[in-house]
Design a protein around this motif. Structure first.
Motif, PDB file in Angstrom:
ATOM      1  N   TYR A  16      64.710  38.614  29.910  1.00  0.00           N
ATOM      2  CA  TYR A  16      65.175  38.617  31.302  1.00  0.00           C
ATOM      3  C   TYR A  16      65.500  37.180  31.713  1.00  0.00           C
ATOM      4  O   TYR A  16      64.714  36.256  31.484  1.00  0.00           O
ATOM      5  CB  TYR A  16      64.092  39.165  32.234  1.00  0.00           C
ATOM      6  CG  TYR A  16      63.707  40.597  31.959  1.00  0.00           C
ATOM      7  CD1 TYR A  16      64.389  41.655  32.566  1.00  0.00           C
ATOM      8  CD2 TYR A  16      62.657  40.895  31.097  1.00  0.00           C
ATOM      9  CE1 TYR A  16      64.029  42.967  32.320  1.00  0.00           C
ATOM     10  CE2 TYR A  16      62.291  42.211  30.841  1.00  0.00           C
ATOM     11  CZ  TYR A  16      62.985  43.246  31.457  1.00  0.00           C
ATOM     12  OH  TYR A  16      62.632  44.542  31.199  1.00  0.00           O
ATOM     13  N   ARG A  26      57.544  40.539  35.171  1.00  0.00           N
ATOM     14  CA  ARG A  26      58.213  41.363  34.169  1.00  0.00           C
ATOM     15  C   ARG A  26      57.190  42.082  33.280  1.00  0.00           C
ATOM     16  O   ARG A  26      57.150  41.914  32.060  1.00  0.00           O
ATOM     17  CB  ARG A  26      59.171  40.524  33.323  1.00  0.00           C
ATOM     18  CG  ARG A  26      60.326  39.923  34.106  1.00  0.00           C
ATOM     19  CD  ARG A  26      61.103  40.965  34.878  1.00  0.00           C
ATOM     20  NE  ARG A  26      62.308  40.482  35.530  1.00  0.00           N
ATOM     21  CZ  ARG A  26      62.999  41.174  36.416  1.00  0.00           C
ATOM     22  NH1 ARG A  26      62.581  42.391  36.776  1.00  0.00           N
ATOM     23  NH2 ARG A  26      64.095  40.690  36.971  1.00  0.00           N
ATOM     24  N   TYR A  89      67.051  43.817  37.759  1.00  0.00           N
ATOM     25  CA  TYR A  89      67.170  42.600  36.962  1.00  0.00           C
ATOM     26  C   TYR A  89      68.397  41.826  37.406  1.00  0.00           C
ATOM     27  O   TYR A  89      69.280  42.367  38.086  1.00  0.00           O
ATOM     28  CB  TYR A  89      67.222  42.916  35.462  1.00  0.00           C
ATOM     29  CG  TYR A  89      68.399  43.763  35.004  1.00  0.00           C
ATOM     30  CD1 TYR A  89      69.655  43.198  34.749  1.00  0.00           C
ATOM     31  CD2 TYR A  89      68.268  45.142  34.801  1.00  0.00           C
ATOM     32  CE1 TYR A  89      70.733  43.961  34.320  1.00  0.00           C
ATOM     33  CE2 TYR A  89      69.331  45.917  34.360  1.00  0.00           C
ATOM     34  CZ  TYR A  89      70.560  45.326  34.130  1.00  0.00           C
ATOM     35  OH  TYR A  89      71.623  46.079  33.715  1.00  0.00           O
ATOM     36  N   VAL A  92      70.126  40.385  31.702  1.00  0.00           N
ATOM     37  CA  VAL A  92      69.171  40.758  30.654  1.00  0.00           C
ATOM     38  C   VAL A  92      69.904  40.839  29.317  1.00  0.00           C
ATOM     39  O   VAL A  92      71.076  41.227  29.254  1.00  0.00           O
ATOM     40  CB  VAL A  92      68.465  42.092  30.994  1.00  0.00           C
ATOM     41  CG1 VAL A  92      69.431  43.261  30.917  1.00  0.00           C
ATOM     42  CG2 VAL A  92      67.273  42.336  30.094  1.00  0.00           C
TER      43      VAL A  92
END
Length: 342
Positions: A16, A26, A89, A92
């Motif tokens: 990420y 995360r 996100y 990624v």
């Protein structure tokens, strides 16, 4: 930018790249029951030409045009786990589940530019484009350190006409175990030009295009976008930094910021050409990992198969069989249409 490395249920890596001031935990876990990845690519050499051909038979079973609510690149939600365990996100990157290159035959990443399924690269903010560049630079550095990797190629395919089977805004990164033929030709041309003229080929071409102006599409402080003087495609643009650098990792922050503004301008012009999203391939030409890094000059190449509102360019006999290209438009016409569209 904050970076967090995690792993999916089958052991593949996911990274990420977040834009917030502080790292996010995360901590989401991939709840899927996935089989171990057994994909193995093979590289064979064509005995007639010496060209490398990748055999990746496992890709026949890859995900093909799923409905939007089944997209594997969207964030996970309650009762619907995807390739990205988190519920949101920024950018990624993860190991491709159906890689074209794997094992000793290289590596393949998937790069998701945004969690918004209905967006596109053109709709990203300049800041997000910079985050994408940072992610690509980071993965270029990491993949270049792997044994057997000869060149790292980040790229985006957009549009069903190009062959895209997942519509979520994303690209890929290929780590080749050999230097691809096009890169070899670019390096040889640069080597010959340096020997004959004592200067860098792309530097001289860039200076010539900026002085002439007819094929310039857009210019920034550190980058220029122009149609190559022998364009092969109906829409064909090179985005070139004014300074010679070997790869994305070598760019400065101001250069990345300037690229973001310029490239978004180019993409807006491309979509305005026919008042519809333009299908395209956009790929970064980077230096080989282990040689000719002083010859290479980083640049982005974008091209499209759309030649009119309702027409596509198909590769016919001359292009497909003999690699001799025929373009229905002059480079000057292509550049003029793009400038006007902007």
């Amino acid at each position: 930018m904050n970076k967090a490395v995690r792993h999916l249920a089958d052991g593949r890596r996911i990274t990420y790249y977040d834009e917030g001031p502080r790292p996010l935990p995360r901590t989401a876990v991939d709840s899927r029951d996935l089989p171990e990845v057994t994909a193995v690519s093979e590289i064979r050499c064509d005995p007639l030409t010496g060209e490398q051909v990748v055999i990746a038979a496992h890709r026949q079973s890859r995900t093909y045009k799923p409905a939007a609510d089944l997209c594997p690149l969207c964030p996970s939600s309650l009762g619907r786990p995807t390739e990205v365990p988190e519920t949101d996100y920024d950018v990624v990157v993860f190991d491709n589940r159906f890689p074209s290159f794997s094992g000793e035959a290289g590596h393949a990443d998937v790069v998701c530019f945004t969690s918004d399924h209905d967006s596109s690269f053109r709709e990203l903010s300049p800041r997000r484009v910079c985050t994408v560049l940072e992610a690509l630079a980071d993965r270029t550095t990491e993949l270049s350190a792997r044994d057997g990797v000869a060149l790292v190629f980040p790229f985006e395919n957009r549009g069903e006409e190009i062959g895209v089977t997942l519509h979520h805004p994303h690209g890929q990164i290929y780590a080749y175990p050999f230097v691809p033929p096009r890169t070899e030709r670019l390096l040889q041309a640069a080597r010959t030009h340096r020997a004959e003229h004592g200067s860098e080929l792309l530097a001289d071409l860039l200076a010539s295009e900026r002085a002439d102006g007819r094929r310039i599409v857009a210019e920034g402080r550190y980058w220029s976008a122009f149609v190559p003087p022998a364009a092969k495609w109906p829409v064909h643009v090179l985005v070139v930094p004014h300074r010679q650098v070997p790869d994305l990792a070598a760019l400065t922050t101001p250069e990345r910021e300037d690229f973001a503004e310029l490239y978004l301008s180019v993409l807006r012009r491309c979509d305005a050409l026919y008042d519809r999203p333009l299908p395209y391939v956009a790929g970064w030409q980077q230096a080989p990992v282990h040689r000719d890094r002083d010859l290479a000059w980083l640049h982005l190449e974008l091209f499209s198969v759309r030649r009119a509102q309702d027409k596509l360019k198909y590769l016919a006999g001359s292009e497909s069989a003999m690699a001799v290209w025929i373009n229905d438009s002059t480079p000057e016409q292509i550049a003029d249409r793009l400038r006007t569209a902007g």
